[in-house]
Design a protein around this motif. Sequence first.
Motif, PDB file in Angstrom:
ATOM      1  N   PHE A  47       0.832  -1.206   0.000  1.00 47.31           N
ATOM      2  CA  PHE A  47       0.000   0.000   0.000  1.00 47.31           C
ATOM      3  C   PHE A  47       0.867   1.257   0.000  1.00 47.31           C
ATOM      4  O   PHE A  47       0.511   2.263  -0.607  1.00 47.31           O
ATOM      5  N   SER A  48       2.026   1.203   0.655  1.00 43.57           N
ATOM      6  CA  SER A  48       2.925   2.367   0.718  1.00 43.57           C
ATOM      7  C   SER A  48       3.650   2.616  -0.602  1.00 43.57           C
ATOM      8  O   SER A  48       4.196   3.695  -0.804  1.00 43.57           O
ATOM      9  N   ASP A  49       3.670   1.639  -1.504  1.00 43.26           N
ATOM     10  CA  ASP A  49       4.314   1.839  -2.801  1.00 43.26           C
ATOM     11  C   ASP A  49       3.575   2.871  -3.640  1.00 43.26           C
ATOM     12  O   ASP A  49       4.163   3.486  -4.534  1.00 43.26           O
ATOM     13  N   TYR A  50       2.296   3.054  -3.373  1.00 46.36           N
ATOM     14  CA  TYR A  50       1.467   3.933  -4.195  1.00 46.36           C
ATOM     15  C   TYR A  50       0.872   5.110  -3.431  1.00 46.36           C
ATOM     16  O   TYR A  50       0.228   5.961  -4.048  1.00 46.36           O
ATOM     17  N   HIS A  51       1.046   5.147  -2.108  1.00 44.27           N
ATOM     18  CA  HIS A  51       0.381   6.180  -1.308  1.00 44.27           C
ATOM     19  C   HIS A  51       1.350   6.894  -0.377  1.00 44.27           C
ATOM     20  O   HIS A  51       2.278   6.291   0.160  1.00 44.27           O
ATOM     21  N   ASP A  52       1.082   8.201  -0.193  1.00 42.23           N
ATOM     22  CA  ASP A  52       1.820   9.002   0.781  1.00 42.23           C
ATOM     23  C   ASP A  52       1.141   8.909   2.145  1.00 42.23           C
ATOM     24  O   ASP A  52       0.116   8.241   2.305  1.00 42.23           O
ATOM     25  N   LEU A  53       1.722   9.606   3.115  1.00 36.97           N
ATOM     26  CA  LEU A  53       1.152   9.665   4.462  1.00 36.97           C
ATOM     27  C   LEU A  53      -0.292  10.138   4.402  1.00 36.97           C
ATOM     28  O   LEU A  53      -0.623  11.110   3.713  1.00 36.97           O
TER      29      LEU A  53
END
Length: 199
Positions: A47-53
């Motif tokens: 999920f962190s590969d495509y989304h910021d904080l």
Amino acid sequence: MKNRIALAIVVASSLATAPLAAQRMGSSGRPVSIIFSGGATVPTGSFSDYHDLGIHGDVSVLLNLFGAGVRLRPEFTYGRFSVKEIRTAVGGAGSSGGAYGGGEASTLLSALGNIELPLASGLYLLAGVGVAGVSSDVTASTTSLSETTLAYNGGAGLRFRLGGVSGFIEGRLANLAIDKGKALFKDVTTVPVTFGLVF
């Protein structure tokens, strides 16, 4: 003399049991309390590969319905994540955009049934399960993802007094599964870090 000793025993017993009673009733001192909270959500895994904080906001009710200080905490949460700027497969080689499929954010809307287990000095453990609705354009096609799935979370927090109300800070690990092939990320695993007020 005997009356004074009896009175001293009663007072001492009251003072000894008062903190336990307050712990059972929750930090607000009532059997039912309202909680407003929010904070940052750290995406992890694929999920962190495509989304910021991300950010989240929560409304929950704290209910002291069980013995030994165990509390029930139904909760509704809204979360939003900005999508990283990445080159899209949808637009063709060499093209770029805000997300696969042209979206700008992914959102989560969840309803959870949590249980709090108070420890010492305001510390508590938290765990729960529920359902979450996921909306995202981070897919391998122009079709957006819109899915409702099982969600669960667990963590710990610290509750403290803030004048006439109570405050708390809390960290959790939250997860929900996505059907394989619908999104470019295989699941949604996040770490919400929360500050809240208990009324």
